[in-house]
Write a protein that holds these residues in place. Structure first.
Motif, PDB file in Angstrom:
ATOM      1  N   GLY A  97       0.829  -1.415  -0.001  1.00  0.00           N
ATOM      2  CA  GLY A  97       0.098   0.055   0.018  1.00  0.00           C
ATOM      3  C   GLY A  97       0.842   1.094  -0.078  1.00  0.00           C
ATOM      4  N   THR A  98       2.216   1.250   0.216  1.00  0.00           N
ATOM      5  CA  THR A  98       3.050   2.187   0.159  1.00  0.00           C
ATOM      6  C   THR A  98       3.720   2.361  -1.052  1.00  0.00           C
ATOM      7  N   HIS A  99       4.989   2.010  -0.939  1.00  0.00           N
ATOM      8  CA  HIS A  99       5.942   2.134  -2.164  1.00  0.00           C
ATOM      9  C   HIS A  99       6.978   0.987  -2.245  1.00  0.00           C
ATOM     10  N   THR A 100       6.637   0.062  -3.021  1.00  0.00           N
ATOM     11  CA  THR A 100       7.672  -0.950  -3.195  1.00  0.00           C
ATOM     12  C   THR A 100       8.583  -1.000  -4.301  1.00  0.00           C
ATOM     13  N   ARG A 101       9.866  -1.658  -4.249  1.00  0.00           N
ATOM     14  CA  ARG A 101      10.887  -1.392  -5.404  1.00  0.00           C
ATOM     15  C   ARG A 101      11.685  -2.733  -5.255  1.00  0.00           C
ATOM     16  N   SER A 102      11.807  -3.548  -6.561  1.00  0.00           N
ATOM     17  CA  SER A 102      12.723  -4.780  -6.576  1.00  0.00           C
ATOM     18  C   SER A 102      14.082  -4.317  -5.816  1.00  0.00           C
ATOM     19  N   PRO A 103      14.451  -5.396  -4.801  1.00  0.00           N
ATOM     20  CA  PRO A 103      15.637  -5.134  -4.145  1.00  0.00           C
ATOM     21  C   PRO A 103      16.978  -5.476  -5.223  1.00  0.00           C
ATOM     22  N   ALA A 104      16.420  -6.091  -6.234  1.00  0.00           N
ATOM     23  CA  ALA A 104      17.493  -6.368  -7.283  1.00  0.00           C
ATOM     24  C   ALA A 104      17.924  -4.917  -7.900  1.00  0.00           C
ATOM     25  N   VAL A 105      16.898  -3.971  -8.276  1.00  0.00           N
ATOM     26  CA  VAL A 105      17.052  -2.697  -8.613  1.00  0.00           C
ATOM     27  C   VAL A 105      17.998  -1.835  -7.858  1.00  0.00           C
ATOM     28  N   ASP A 106      17.941  -2.041  -6.679  1.00  0.00           N
ATOM     29  CA  ASP A 106      18.952  -1.299  -5.586  1.00  0.00           C
ATOM     30  C   ASP A 106      20.316  -1.683  -5.739  1.00  0.00           C
ATOM     31  N   LEU A 107      20.466  -2.823  -6.105  1.00  0.00           N
ATOM     32  CA  LEU A 107      21.622  -3.475  -6.133  1.00  0.00           C
ATOM     33  C   LEU A 107      22.531  -3.391  -7.271  1.00  0.00           C
ATOM     34  N   LEU A 108      21.796  -2.729  -8.245  1.00  0.00           N
ATOM     35  CA  LEU A 108      22.525  -2.471  -9.614  1.00  0.00           C
ATOM     36  C   LEU A 108      23.363  -1.312  -9.454  1.00  0.00           C
ATOM     37  N   PRO A 109      24.834  -1.506  -9.990  1.00  0.00           N
ATOM     38  CA  PRO A 109      25.597  -0.311  -9.897  1.00  0.00           C
ATOM     39  C   PRO A 109      25.267   0.896 -10.528  1.00  0.00           C
ATOM     40  N   ASP A 110      25.881   2.129 -10.298  1.00  0.00           N
ATOM     41  CA  ASP A 110      25.565   2.966 -10.901  1.00  0.00           C
ATOM     42  C   ASP A 110      25.740   3.239 -12.483  1.00  0.00           C
ATOM     43  N   ASP A 111      26.996   2.485 -12.885  1.00  0.00           N
ATOM     44  CA  ASP A 111      27.385   2.470 -14.286  1.00  0.00           C
ATOM     45  C   ASP A 111      26.088   1.787 -15.263  1.00  0.00           C
ATOM     46  N   LEU A 112      25.675   0.771 -14.573  1.00  0.00           N
ATOM     47  CA  LEU A 112      24.578  -0.183 -15.217  1.00  0.00           C
ATOM     48  C   LEU A 112      23.278   0.761 -15.363  1.00  0.00           C
ATOM     49  N   LEU A 113      23.034   1.287 -14.171  1.00  0.00           N
ATOM     50  CA  LEU A 113      21.804   2.225 -14.512  1.00  0.00           C
ATOM     51  C   LEU A 113      21.592   3.330 -15.272  1.00  0.00           C
ATOM     52  N   LEU A 114      22.952   3.964 -15.497  1.00  0.00           N
ATOM     53  CA  LEU A 114      23.031   5.116 -16.271  1.00  0.00           C
ATOM     54  C   LEU A 114      22.684   4.535 -17.562  1.00  0.00           C
ATOM     55  N   ASP A 115      23.362   3.240 -18.005  1.00  0.00           N
ATOM     56  CA  ASP A 115      23.199   2.600 -19.352  1.00  0.00           C
ATOM     57  C   ASP A 115      21.830   2.372 -19.567  1.00  0.00           C
ATOM     58  N   ILE A 116      21.028   1.947 -18.544  1.00  0.00           N
ATOM     59  CA  ILE A 116      19.596   1.950 -18.791  1.00  0.00           C
ATOM     60  C   ILE A 116      19.004   3.287 -18.936  1.00  0.00           C
TER      61      ILE A 116
END
Length: 402
Positions: A6-25
């Motif tokens: 009911g609040t806000h959920t986010r996949s733990p796997a996303v939190d573990l992604l390094p910055d460089d991979l997130l930036l590529d996404i």
């Protein structure tokens, strides 16, 4: 469990992604600004990555073509914005410019040039950054108030994907007709010096059309002159030298295109124009031969009957339409026909109808995402119809720079 959902959920796997991979996404998100905006609202970590100037430079270089977000029109004393993207960004003019005394003169590379008649002043408005500035009062006029102006980037600034804070020039045109001699005078304002330059004048066959957009090619600005008897010309102005030149168009322009053409940069980088003959869209370019002689050449013909729109072909929908706008950053052409206003992407040949647009001049607006003011207080609440989840602003802990 239900409380967490009911609040806000986010996949733990996303939190573990390094910055460089997130930036590529993030880099591969569509160029329309709303996609980066929504991603930046997920958490503080994502917002920090997206707002990094180095990433925004990479993002613009990766996509190259600046997206068309919509266009502005002057309608009954008001400045109206017509969005192209959906959901539509809120890029309407501020109330200060909705007093019935303001109108758009030009729109280029993410900035809008507005004239306020109540102050007789020019303003530069940046819709994406939600900022505006009073540039200058107008130079002394001929007294007829028949003028127009063009906003251009300072020569040498060739990367137009991010001109929001770049220096600029305003090329101002004053038409004068004293019944004995036609006179067009041009003067340039520089944001670097904060001053107007000297006047340059010419006696052309006719006056500059104040209802048509100018074309900027290299270090020159071109305007269409009014089609009158014995006049079949455009006007060119070289900003570096201050030289004005009257350029004759092909002899059959008035007959073939019913005197209805739109100046634009040609595919080969020279000045060109587009015109509609029946259901064909013709593109012309002014070329120079090996001996230095310049002349016009028809370089491309597009059969608009075969353009797809929705689940059908355009057919005769665009017969004898008028080219009314061109977004040079995106190769998007706007046409007006009895069926309405349409946008053609010249690269993909995609045709799209723009509902509710009026018959007045069109000023296309293009821009990538810009940091501008704080994206939470400004972009969310002012510009976009986006509801941020209750968990917005969380830290997105985890991951790293990788």
């Amino acid at each position: 469990m239900s409380k967490r959902l009911g609040t806000h959920t986010r996949s733990p796997a996303v939190d573990l992604l390094p910055d460089d991979l997130l930036l590529d996404i993030f880099l591969r998100l569509p160029p329309d600004p709303r996609h980066l905006l929504v991603a930046s609202l997920v958490c503080k970590r994502w917002r920090r990555l997206i707002r990094n100037p180095a990433f925004l430079v990479r993002f613009r270089a990766f996509h190259r073509a600046t997206p068309v977000l919509g266009f502005y029109q002057n309608i009954k004393g008001l400045i109206r914005f017509f969005p192209i993207a959906a959901p539509a960004p809120r890029l309407s003019a501020p109330q200060d410019f909705q007093n019935g005394m303001c109108w758009v003169l030009d729109c280029r590379h993410g900035r809008v040039l507005i004239y306020d008649d109540s102050y007789e002043s020019l303003f530069i408005w940046d819709p994406m950054a939600a900022t505006s500035s009073n540039v200058s009062s107008l130079p002394e006029l001929s007294g007829e108030e028949n003028f127009t102006a063009v906003l251009v980037c300072t020569p040498g600034n060739d990367d137009h994907t991010d001109c929001h804070s770049a220096s600029f020039r305003i090329v101002y045109v004053d038409n004068s007709d004293d019944d004995e001699e036609l006179l067009v005078s041009v003067r340039v304002f520089s944001s670097e010096t904060g001053a107007w330059g000297d006047w340059a004048s010419i006696s052309p066959p006719s006056l500059v059309s104040s209802t048509d957009s100018a074309a900027v090619v290299g270090g020159s600005v071109y305007w269409k002159l009014d089609f009158v008897e014995n006049s079949n010309h455009i006007l060119g102005f070289r900003m570096q030298t201050g030289e004005l030149e009257s350029i004759e168009l092909p002899t059959d322009v008035q007959e073939n295109y019913m005197s209805d053409i739109h100046l634009m940069p040609a595919e080969d980088g020279s000045i060109g124009f587009a015109g509609v003959k029946l259901s064909s869209l013709h593109f012309w370019s002014r070329k120079t031969d090996s001996e230095g002689a310049a002349g016009w050449a028809l370089i491309r013909i597009m059969d608009m009957e075969m353009l797809p729109i929705s689940d059908r072909l355009a057919g005769d929908m665009l017969s004898w339409s008028s080219v009314v706008g061109f977004a040079e950053d995106s190769d998007a052409l706007f046409l007006r026909s009895v069926a309405g206003v349409f946008m053609i992407n010249l690269r993909s040949k995609q045709l799209k109808e723009v509902p509710q647009a009026s018959a007045s001049a069109i000023y296309p607006y293009t821009s990538f995402y810009s940091r501008g003011r704080d994206i939470i207080s400004a972009d969310r609440d002012v510009k976009y119809d986006i509801k941020v989840p209750k968990g917005e602003g969380s830290s997105c802990s985890g991951g790293g720079r990788g």
